[in-house]
Design an enzyme around this catalytic site. Structure first.
Site, PDB file in Angstrom:
ATOM      1  N   ARG A   1       0.850  -1.195   0.000  1.00 35.60           N
ATOM      2  CA  ARG A   1       0.000   0.000   0.000  1.00 35.60           C
ATOM      3  C   ARG A   1       0.880   1.237   0.000  1.00 35.60           C
ATOM      4  O   ARG A   1       2.093   1.171   0.184  1.00 35.60           O
ATOM      5  CB  ARG A   1      -0.901   0.016   1.247  1.00 35.60           C
ATOM      6  CG  ARG A   1      -0.111   0.002   2.551  1.00 35.60           C
ATOM      7  CD  ARG A   1      -0.920   0.473   3.743  1.00 35.60           C
ATOM      8  NE  ARG A   1      -0.206   0.277   4.996  1.00 35.60           N
ATOM      9  CZ  ARG A   1       0.751   1.068   5.460  1.00 35.60           C
ATOM     10  NH1 ARG A   1       1.159   2.108   4.742  1.00 35.60           N
ATOM     11  NH2 ARG A   1       1.346   0.816   6.609  1.00 35.60           N
TER      12      ARG A   1
ATOM     13  N   GLY B   1       1.817   5.040   1.767  1.00 30.82           N
ATOM     14  CA  GLY B   1       2.031   5.421   3.155  1.00 30.82           C
ATOM     15  C   GLY B   1       3.266   4.764   3.741  1.00 30.82           C
ATOM     16  O   GLY B   1       3.938   3.959   3.099  1.00 30.82           O
ATOM     17  N   ASP B   2       3.538   5.103   4.978  1.00 33.59           N
ATOM     18  CA  ASP B   2       4.742   4.650   5.654  1.00 33.59           C
ATOM     19  C   ASP B   2       4.375   3.588   6.680  1.00 33.59           C
ATOM     20  O   ASP B   2       3.603   2.678   6.390  1.00 33.59           O
ATOM     21  CB  ASP B   2       5.438   5.863   6.292  1.00 33.59           C
ATOM     22  CG  ASP B   2       6.922   5.657   6.504  1.00 33.59           C
ATOM     23  OD1 ASP B   2       7.282   4.899   7.421  1.00 33.59           O
ATOM     24  OD2 ASP B   2       7.722   6.261   5.770  1.00 33.59           O
ATOM     25  N   ILE B   3       4.889   3.706   7.902  1.00 30.67           N
ATOM     26  CA  ILE B   3       4.644   2.695   8.924  1.00 30.67           C
ATOM     27  C   ILE B   3       3.484   3.112   9.818  1.00 30.67           C
ATOM     28  O   ILE B   3       3.310   4.297  10.136  1.00 30.67           O
ATOM     29  CB  ILE B   3       5.915   2.438   9.774  1.00 30.67           C
ATOM     30  CG1 ILE B   3       5.751   1.178  10.632  1.00 30.67           C
ATOM     31  CG2 ILE B   3       6.273   3.660  10.615  1.00 30.67           C
ATOM     32  CD1 ILE B   3       7.060   0.690  11.250  1.00 30.67           C
ATOM     33  N   THR B   4       2.672   2.152  10.196  1.00 32.97           N
ATOM     34  CA  THR B   4       1.598   2.422  11.148  1.00 32.97           C
ATOM     35  C   THR B   4       1.395   1.195  12.028  1.00 32.97           C
ATOM     36  O   THR B   4       1.974   0.134  11.795  1.00 32.97           O
ATOM     37  CB  THR B   4       0.293   2.820  10.451  1.00 32.97           C
ATOM     38  OG1 THR B   4      -0.614   3.388  11.412  1.00 32.97           O
ATOM     39  CG2 THR B   4      -0.372   1.637   9.770  1.00 32.97           C
ATOM     40  N   TYR B   5       0.562   1.354  13.033  1.00 34.06           N
ATOM     41  CA  TYR B   5       0.278   0.279  13.995  1.00 34.06           C
ATOM     42  C   TYR B   5      -1.187  -0.089  13.939  1.00 34.06           C
ATOM     43  O   TYR B   5      -2.062   0.779  13.790  1.00 34.06           O
ATOM     44  CB  TYR B   5       0.635   0.740  15.414  1.00 34.06           C
ATOM     45  CG  TYR B   5       0.135  -0.195  16.499  1.00 34.06           C
ATOM     46  CD1 TYR B   5       0.777  -1.407  16.758  1.00 34.06           C
ATOM     47  CD2 TYR B   5      -0.996   0.117  17.254  1.00 34.06           C
ATOM     48  CE1 TYR B   5       0.312  -2.272  17.739  1.00 34.06           C
ATOM     49  CE2 TYR B   5      -1.467  -0.738  18.238  1.00 34.06           C
ATOM     50  CZ  TYR B   5      -0.806  -1.938  18.471  1.00 34.06           C
ATOM     51  OH  TYR B   5      -1.276  -2.797  19.442  1.00 34.06           O
TER      52      TYR B   5
ATOM     53  N   GLY C   1      -3.925   4.492   4.066  1.00 33.30           N
ATOM     54  CA  GLY C   1      -2.939   4.008   3.096  1.00 33.30           C
ATOM     55  C   GLY C   1      -3.639   3.074   2.132  1.00 33.30           C
ATOM     56  O   GLY C   1      -4.295   2.119   2.566  1.00 33.30           O
TER      57      GLY C   1
ATOM     58  N   GLY D   1      -6.825   0.631   3.077  1.00 34.32           N
ATOM     59  CA  GLY D   1      -7.846   1.589   3.451  1.00 34.32           C
ATOM     60  C   GLY D   1      -7.454   2.465   4.608  1.00 34.32           C
ATOM     61  O   GLY D   1      -6.443   3.171   4.556  1.00 34.32           O
TER      62      GLY D   1
ATOM     63  N   CYS E   1       3.338   6.908  10.250  1.00 32.50           N
ATOM     64  CA  CYS E   1       3.203   7.370   8.869  1.00 32.50           C
ATOM     65  C   CYS E   1       4.364   8.266   8.451  1.00 32.50           C
ATOM     66  O   CYS E   1       4.252   9.051   7.502  1.00 32.50           O
ATOM     67  CB  CYS E   1       1.865   8.093   8.663  1.00 32.50           C
ATOM     68  SG  CYS E   1       0.442   7.071   9.048  1.00 32.50           S
TER      69      CYS E   1
END
Length: 235
Positions: A92, A94-98, A169, A180, A198
């Protein structure tokens, strides 16, 4: 010929991230087959649908988008193993997320060619749907210029920082969407301290933290689905 704009809504509950990704990919393939005339009947609706709206929660997991930086993960993978947090590299934006229990994750798999072919418009539609849903709970939110997602602006009386409440993302291929949004409802926020969410060094918040009370994820899901489908002209 009138386009079929039926969207099938499904609640997957608490589900492993990898399993949910496999479900997305299955529905994506179904949508591709429909576009090329290889499939005409959906097992749930008995007709070709224009998309699927999947609601779920995940066990603790970090996901890193295709253009994300591992430098935005602030702990090593040995630490993640001790904490029982999985790390996935995903396709996807975007960067990093939790993701974790208590966070509402929404995966629309939609054929945009049956609605509009504008990715930026689709992103703004996702943001606008969350903003309207949060207003239903008396949480004022907004966009920030140049940043994807939904934010709560700093309040000089009580909140000194802008806070992110929803990350977005997506992936769009053949005008079919995947991935999503992730909305912080009742989830723990401490895991966000181990990343640069992000890739943006700003604070993170949740509906529970802002309202100081537990919020029903099912209530949030139902309201958000109604708003999103209305904005997409499906209801």
């Amino acid at each position: 010929m009138v386009q079929n704009r039926a969207i099938i809504v499904k609640h997957l509950g608490l589900i492993d991230y990898k399993e949910s990704l496999a479900i997305q990919e299955t529905y994506y393939k179904t949508m591709v087959d429909q576009k090329h005339g290889r499939a005409t009947v959906d097992q749930f609706s008995q007709s070709a649908a224009s998309g699927y709206l999947l609601f779920c929660e995940h066990p603790p997991v970090y996901t890193l988008g295709r253009r994300g930086s591992m430098n935005h993960l602030l702990v090593d993978e040995a630490t993640l193993a001790i904490q029982d947090i999985t790390l996935y590299h995903v396709n996807r934006g975007g960067d990093i997320t939790y993701h974790g229990p208590g966070q509402l994750v929404v995966y629309p798999i939609i054929d945009l060619e049956k609605f509009f072919t504008d990715i930026h418009r689709y992103l703004r539609l996702l943001e606008a749907s969350v903003i309207e849903m949060l207003a239903h709970f008396n949480i004022p939110s907004t966009r920030l210029p140049g940043l994807t997602g939904v934010w709560l602006k700093a309040n000089k009386n009580s909140k000194p920082f802008d806070r992110k409440i929803c990350s977005i993302g997506i992936r769009v291929s053949r005008w079919i969407t995947m991935h999503g949004l992730a909305l912080n409802v009742n989830n723990e926020l401490a895991p966000f301290d181990q990343i640069v969410p992000c890739g943006i060094p700003k604070a993170v918040t949740s509906m529970q933290q802002e309202l100081n009370k537990f919020i029903s994820i099912m209530d949030v899901s139902d309201i958000l689905a109604q708003i999103f489908l209305k904005k997409l002209n499906c209801v």
